[in-house]
Design a protein around this motif. Sequence first.
Motif, PDB file in Angstrom:
ATOM      1  N   GLU A 185      18.094  49.480  70.171  1.00  0.00           N
ATOM      2  CA  GLU A 185      18.006  48.650  68.975  1.00  0.00           C
ATOM      3  C   GLU A 185      19.187  47.688  68.889  1.00  0.00           C
ATOM      4  OE1 GLU A 185      17.629  51.569  65.919  1.00  0.00           O
ATOM      5  OE2 GLU A 185      15.454  51.818  66.213  1.00  0.00           O
ATOM      6  N   SER A 245      18.336  61.048  73.408  1.00  0.00           N
ATOM      7  CA  SER A 245      17.274  60.163  72.919  1.00  0.00           C
ATOM      8  C   SER A 245      17.724  59.387  71.685  1.00  0.00           C
ATOM      9  CB  SER A 245      16.005  60.962  72.604  1.00  0.00           C
ATOM     10  OG  SER A 245      15.352  61.347  73.803  1.00  0.00           O
ATOM     11  N   GLU A 246      18.536  60.020  70.839  1.00  0.00           N
ATOM     12  CA  GLU A 246      19.066  59.310  69.676  1.00  0.00           C
ATOM     13  C   GLU A 246      20.048  58.223  70.096  1.00  0.00           C
ATOM     14  OE1 GLU A 246      17.958  59.499  66.620  1.00  0.00           O
ATOM     15  OE2 GLU A 246      16.518  60.962  67.384  1.00  0.00           O
ATOM     16  N   THR A 270      10.418  62.321  74.055  1.00  0.00           N
ATOM     17  CA  THR A 270      11.433  63.158  74.697  1.00  0.00           C
ATOM     18  C   THR A 270      10.831  64.417  75.294  1.00  0.00           C
ATOM     19  OG1 THR A 270      13.032  62.372  73.069  1.00  0.00           O
ATOM     20  CG2 THR A 270      13.647  64.310  74.351  1.00  0.00           C
ATOM     21  N   ASP A 307      16.691  62.744  64.940  1.00  0.00           N
ATOM     22  CA  ASP A 307      15.397  62.502  64.301  1.00  0.00           C
ATOM     23  C   ASP A 307      14.492  63.731  64.355  1.00  0.00           C
ATOM     24  OD1 ASP A 307      13.535  60.762  63.025  1.00  0.00           O
ATOM     25  OD2 ASP A 307      12.461  60.579  64.914  1.00  0.00           O
ATOM     26  N   TYR A 334      19.376  47.728  78.349  1.00  0.00           N
ATOM     27  CA  TYR A 334      18.174  47.277  77.641  1.00  0.00           C
ATOM     28  C   TYR A 334      18.144  45.751  77.494  1.00  0.00           C
ATOM     29  CZ  TYR A 334      17.889  52.248  76.759  1.00  0.00           C
ATOM     30  OH  TYR A 334      17.830  53.608  76.934  1.00  0.00           O
ATOM     31  N   VAL A 350      11.247  50.602  68.289  1.00  0.00           N
ATOM     32  CA  VAL A 350      11.429  51.399  69.503  1.00  0.00           C
ATOM     33  C   VAL A 350      10.946  52.814  69.240  1.00  0.00           C
ATOM     34  CG1 VAL A 350      13.115  52.338  71.132  1.00  0.00           C
ATOM     35  CG2 VAL A 350      13.406  50.012  70.239  1.00  0.00           C
ATOM     36  N   GLU A 351      10.010  53.284  70.049  1.00  0.00           N
ATOM     37  CA  GLU A 351       9.543  54.671  69.987  1.00  0.00           C
ATOM     38  C   GLU A 351      10.130  55.430  71.169  1.00  0.00           C
ATOM     39  OE1 GLU A 351       5.464  57.352  70.510  1.00  0.00           O
ATOM     40  OE2 GLU A 351       5.320  55.174  70.278  1.00  0.00           O
ATOM     41  N   VAL A 352      10.609  56.656  70.916  1.00  0.00           N
ATOM     42  CA  VAL A 352      11.180  57.471  71.987  1.00  0.00           C
ATOM     43  C   VAL A 352      10.350  58.743  72.137  1.00  0.00           C
ATOM     44  CG1 VAL A 352      13.227  58.599  72.899  1.00  0.00           C
ATOM     45  CG2 VAL A 352      13.477  56.574  71.444  1.00  0.00           C
ATOM     46  N   ASN A 355      11.909  59.709  77.860  1.00  0.00           N
ATOM     47  CA  ASN A 355      13.077  60.436  78.368  1.00  0.00           C
ATOM     48  C   ASN A 355      12.572  61.702  79.046  1.00  0.00           C
ATOM     49  OD1 ASN A 355      15.737  60.997  78.833  1.00  0.00           O
ATOM     50  ND2 ASN A 355      16.250  61.534  76.730  1.00  0.00           N
ATOM     51  N   ARG A 398      17.898  55.348  71.493  1.00  0.00           N
ATOM     52  CA  ARG A 398      17.279  54.567  70.428  1.00  0.00           C
ATOM     53  C   ARG A 398      18.290  53.582  69.821  1.00  0.00           C
ATOM     54  NH1 ARG A 398      13.034  56.399  67.455  1.00  0.00           N
ATOM     55  NH2 ARG A 398      13.611  58.567  67.899  1.00  0.00           N
TER      56      ARG A 398
END
Length: 424
Positions: free
Chosen positions: A26, A18-19, A8, A134, A100, A4-6, A37, A22
Motif C-alpha cells: 500500500e 502478510s501484514e 496467507t 488482521d 512492489y 490489496v488482498e493478501v 504468501n 500489505r
Amino acid sequence: MSGVEVITFGCRLNTYESEVMRAEAEKAGLNNAVLVNTCAVTAEAVRQARQAIRRARRENPHARIIVTGCAAQTEKETFAEMAEVDAVLGNEEKLTSASYRSLPDFGVSAEEKLRVNDIMSVRATAPQMVKHIDGHVRAFIQVQNGCDHRCTFCIIPYGRGNSRSVPMGAVVDQARRLVEGGYREIVLTGVDATSYGADLPGTPTLGLLAKTLLKQVPEILRLRLSSIDSIEADVHLLDLIAEEPRFMPHLHLSLQHGDDLMLKRMKRRHSSADARAFCAEVLRLRPEISFGADMIAGFPTETEAMFQNAVRLAEDCGLAHLHVFPYSPRPGTPAARMPQLDRVLVKERAARLRAKGAELHRVHLERMVGSRQMVLVEMNGLAHTENFTLVDAAGLEPRSLVAAEITGHNGKHLTIKRKQMAAA
C-alpha cells in the motif's frame, strides 16, 4: 477489485509477514492486487497455493497476482510459469515497498516475472513494525527468521535462509505498539525461535527476550511462544515457566518422531529420552501446562515398530495438541533420496497417529472439566484458555478476557457455564 488482498498459507510467521507485505504494498501505491504468501513445508501446501492462485484469477480477472513466500522462494519457476501469475517475489523482497513499485507489466515472460534473490546471502532480519494482525485477537511478533539446521526432510532453510534474529529493543518496541493497539496476548514467532540471539551482541536467548518483554512492557497480559525446539530451551525460559503467571502454560514442541533411529535419520538433535525428560521437568515446574507437537508419520525406512515408538512418545509426553504430517518428499532434501514408503501406508499411519492425538486430546479435555479458566475470545465464536485449549464461546465479545467455569466438552472444545462469568 480495489486495494490489496493478501492470501496467507502456513505458519504464524507468514501471518505476521502478510501484514508487513500489505503495508509495504500500500505504501508503494499498489492497487487492484492479490498477494499470495505461500508455504513450502509439504507438497500439499504447494498444491493448495497453486489452487488458490487459479481461483484468485477467476474471481479477479483484471487484478495483478503476486506470489511470494517459502514455496515461491524454493520453487520460483513453478509459479513463474503459471499464466495466472504476474510476478514472483522472494521471501526477502516481499517485505520492501521498492519490490512492489518495480513490478513488471502484464504479459511479461516467466523470467521477467522473477524477483527472487539468493536467500542464503541474507545476513540480517530488519525489524518490521505492524499496527495490527488482521482477523486475529492475538498479535504475532517475528523475533527470528531462517534456520542453521538441516533436518533431512525440511526444505524451509532453503526458503528462509540461515538463522538471524531481530534485535531485542525492536521486539520490545513492536510489543509496546501492539499492546497500545488493544492486544492482550502476544505470540513470539520464528522459524527456529529457540535459536534466537546467537547472532546478536551478547548472545541473548529466547527466554531472556521473553523476560525482558514482560519487564519492559508490563501491560502485556499474556505472552506465548509459537513453537520451540526443546533441546534449545534455556534456563531463562524454564524460569518463566515456573514463576511467571503471564507466560502462558502451553508449549508447542518440534518433536517430529519418537524413535531414536528415525530421529537420527531426520538429523534431529534430540533423542526420545531428551523429549521425555524435558516434558517431565516442565510438568514438574508448571503442572497445568499442556503440550502440542509436530510429528511426522511415514518417514522413509520407518517400520511398524518405529511408528509405535512415535505413538508411545505421544502417550508418555501427554501431547494434548498433536499436529501430524504424513511424510511428504521435498525435492532437494536428503530424505527425498531415501527409500520411500508406499503412499497408502504413509497416509494410514498418519491417520492412526491422528487418532491417537484425538484420544489424548479427549483425555486432556476431561482433566479440565470442573476447572475455572481465563479465556481469550477469538473472532470465530471460540476462545483459548491459558494452556491453549479451545472453548465454545459463541455469543461472547471478541477480544474479551473472560473468567469461565468449564462444565464439559464435546470431544474437540470445552464448554462453559454462561452465568456468573466476569470479563477482565
